[in-house]
Design a protein around this motif. Sequence first.
Motif, short mmCIF file in Angstrom:
data_model
loop_
_atom_site.label_atom_id
_atom_site.label_comp_id
_atom_site.label_asym_id
_atom_site.label_seq_id
_atom_site.Cartn_x
_atom_site.Cartn_y
_atom_site.Cartn_z
N ILE A 394 -40.51 -36.29 10.88
CA ILE A 394 -40.37 -35.79 12.10
C ILE A 394 -40.03 -37.03 13.29
O ILE A 394 -39.46 -36.97 14.08
CB ILE A 394 -41.57 -35.01 12.80
N SER A 395 -40.80 -38.27 12.87
CA SER A 395 -40.65 -39.30 13.72
C SER A 395 -39.16 -39.77 13.62
O SER A 395 -38.32 -40.29 14.58
CB SER A 395 -41.50 -40.28 13.30
N GLY A 396 -38.71 -39.59 12.43
CA GLY A 396 -37.10 -40.19 12.19
C GLY A 396 -36.26 -39.16 13.12
O GLY A 396 -35.22 -39.63 13.83
N LEU A 397 -36.42 -37.78 13.36
CA LEU A 397 -35.55 -37.00 14.08
C LEU A 397 -35.95 -37.29 15.66
O LEU A 397 -34.84 -37.51 16.30
CB LEU A 397 -36.10 -35.48 13.72
N LEU A 398 -37.17 -37.53 16.01
CA LEU A 398 -37.40 -37.91 17.38
C LEU A 398 -36.79 -39.20 17.81
O LEU A 398 -36.56 -39.37 18.99
CB LEU A 398 -38.88 -37.68 17.64
N ALA A 399 -36.79 -40.22 17.03
CA ALA A 399 -36.25 -41.48 17.31
C ALA A 399 -34.68 -41.33 17.50
O ALA A 399 -34.16 -42.46 18.02
CB ALA A 399 -36.53 -42.58 16.09
N ARG A 433 -37.88 -46.01 15.88
CA ARG A 433 -36.63 -46.24 16.90
C ARG A 433 -36.34 -47.60 16.98
O ARG A 433 -35.37 -48.25 16.79
CB ARG A 433 -37.06 -45.65 18.06
N LYS A 434 -37.22 -48.54 16.90
CA LYS A 434 -37.15 -50.00 16.84
C LYS A 434 -36.70 -50.68 15.65
O LYS A 434 -35.71 -51.30 15.76
CB LYS A 434 -38.48 -50.52 17.43
N GLN A 435 -37.01 -49.92 14.86
CA GLN A 435 -36.50 -50.33 13.34
C GLN A 435 -35.26 -50.04 13.11
O GLN A 435 -34.21 -50.75 12.51
CB GLN A 435 -37.42 -49.58 12.10
N ARG A 436 -34.78 -48.60 13.65
CA ARG A 436 -33.31 -48.33 13.62
C ARG A 436 -32.28 -49.25 14.55
O ARG A 436 -31.41 -49.44 14.12
CB ARG A 436 -33.16 -46.86 14.17
N VAL A 437 -33.00 -49.51 15.75
CA VAL A 437 -32.12 -50.44 16.69
C VAL A 437 -31.96 -51.69 15.92
O VAL A 437 -30.87 -52.33 15.98
CB VAL A 437 -32.95 -50.61 18.12
N ARG A 438 -33.12 -52.22 15.31
CA ARG A 438 -32.69 -53.51 14.77
C ARG A 438 -31.94 -53.40 13.66
O ARG A 438 -31.12 -54.51 13.53
CB ARG A 438 -34.23 -54.14 14.19
N ARG A 439 -32.01 -52.47 12.86
CA ARG A 439 -30.92 -52.13 11.78
C ARG A 439 -29.44 -52.33 12.16
O ARG A 439 -28.44 -52.85 11.63
CB ARG A 439 -30.99 -51.01 10.89
N GLU A 440 -29.34 -51.57 13.31
CA GLU A 440 -27.82 -51.32 13.89
C GLU A 440 -27.51 -52.85 14.56
O GLU A 440 -26.33 -53.12 14.35
CB GLU A 440 -28.02 -50.25 14.95
N ASN A 441 -28.67 -53.27 15.15
CA ASN A 441 -28.19 -54.53 15.66
C ASN A 441 -27.68 -55.80 14.66
O ASN A 441 -26.75 -56.48 14.67
CB ASN A 441 -29.38 -55.41 16.47
N ARG A 442 -28.33 -55.63 13.36
CA ARG A 442 -27.94 -56.59 12.22
C ARG A 442 -26.49 -56.33 11.83
O ARG A 442 -25.79 -57.14 11.45
CB ARG A 442 -28.92 -56.46 11.00
N VAL A 443 -26.20 -54.97 11.71
CA VAL A 443 -24.94 -54.48 11.12
C VAL A 443 -23.79 -54.93 12.42
O VAL A 443 -22.96 -55.42 11.74
CB VAL A 443 -24.84 -52.92 11.18
#
Length: 594
Positions: A394-399, A433-443
């Motif tokens: 659920i955290s993945g969806l909400l993030a 959410r921070k993990q996702r943002v970091r991943r997108e920033n790396r890409v």
Amino acid sequence: MAFPQSFMDELTARSDIVDVVGSYVQLTRRGSNLFGLCPFHSEKTGSFSVSPDKQIYYCFGCKRGGGVINFIMEEENLPFPDAVRFLAKRAGLEVPEEEGDREAGRRRQRLLDLNRDAARFYYRLLQQPEGRAVREYLNRRQIRKATAVNFGMGASPDAWDVLLNEMTAKGYSKAELLSAGLIVDNRKGGFYDKFRNRLMLPVIDTRGDVVAFGSRVLDKSEPKYMNSSETPVYSKRRVLYGLNLAKKSKRPNILLCEGNLDIVTLHQAGFDNAVASMGTALTPEQIRLLSRFTKELILCYDNDNAGKIATERALQLLNGSEFSVKVLQLPRRRTEDGELVKQDADDFIKNQGPAAFERLLNGSENGVEFRMAQIAGKYDLSSDEQRVAYSEEISGLLASLPNEVEREIYAARAAETARITPEAMKIEVDRVRKQRVRRENRVELRKNLNPASQLQPKERSLRYENLRSARAEEGVLRLLLLDDGLFPAEPPLMEADFSSPLLGRVFTLLWKARVEGRTAVLPSLAAELTAEEMNHITALCQRPESVRNGKHALSDYIRVIQEEAAKRAGGEPDPLLAAAEKYKDKKGENRNVK
């Protein structure tokens, strides 16, 4: 297709892009351009720009662009000649067509006329003795005659070639009937009607043309439902059954269901805002079509696994769009044996009535609530281990929710379901959410560190072989479009000097316009370029280029192009591509060392 240039000039002069696009998109002025929500992809922040000066549009999100004819081709799903005819009709101009063009338009119109005549034939048959079985079927389905008339319903006879004989007697050829998908080749040289002994449901687009047919068998034989195949006038991805009627509804939203007969029952019950996709999941093209008539959608798919999957896919497609989306879940029905079975909108209306459906409609949940309920249903929340797994999913969806207030509200609800504190759930959502943002920033960083990929066109087929020359070639085109007075009387470059075949071809086309005394403008290339090519040329025109030092810049661009042309003649490699290859080789060596 060749239309006289004088006619095309008058057509574009009378079809101001702001007026045309403004009839589809709500535009707001920002500086010299106007902006709005892109009609070609889902977004909440307007990245779609229209330039009155250049008479072009461009979306910084989906990277589509072009002139007024390109816009109509894309928005109305029309080939170039039909888009020209569409705009000509809008502008009150008569189209001077050559024989080849006139023939192509005639063939398309013949198919539309054939579909209309077939629909009239099926409709008449429904009223005659041959249509008795279909009329009895409609009575069993509790579909009133007025409703059947409203939808233009008909009956196909229990025979092999009645429609074939009827339409050929009207002057239509077997080739036209085949092209329209109304007859089938039996591979022995013979033909027979595709639709036999069925309830016929004509599919009418928003312009009022019959483009296809849906059908339903009268007994338990298979296939239960049969629709027209794709034809030159019908693409199921771009049509919604019932939208020709639903677009007139006074209700503020559109109700999206699965089956054609669900739509018929709903309209009869007063829910005249219902539409259905044609045997496919919701598509981006259908979303664009819907956006012309509403900004609020209610998904009402069947309450079975297939319906839930279709709902989830639709929600993903609509995520981040300008639409307000709700989900109406139909409750299961208990049979006389006590078994709970699924029911569709048609079943619910017949069993519970329109008032009960209205209450369900008013209580429909939004898309986030639906997806949260689906996730919760996968876990046994009495188990600590399952509660942890639920919290992770659920955290993945909400993030993924862009709005911070939404994240906080739904995180509190999810915490209650998982029986943990809201603070703990918020911490987990923020972490994901921070993990996702970091991943997108790396890409994004990797992308930015690769200059070759940044400078290349999006379409692989248009990729440049010589980046240094291509960048200069782009500059020449920008200057030519901005101020062709910077150029001498004779062309300073030949098409062969260009490393990019596309850029060289565009230069030739623009220079030809200049020689003929016309202004070199991008919209004039609509007939010469594919959609992908026009998107790319429009994109490169969005990059800054100043005419203040235009003569000096033009001289530099020409020098670079000529230098690189000379190198190519001598077989020397492009330095930027060589550097990129060297970088890749170095990375490969490092990996091997590791």
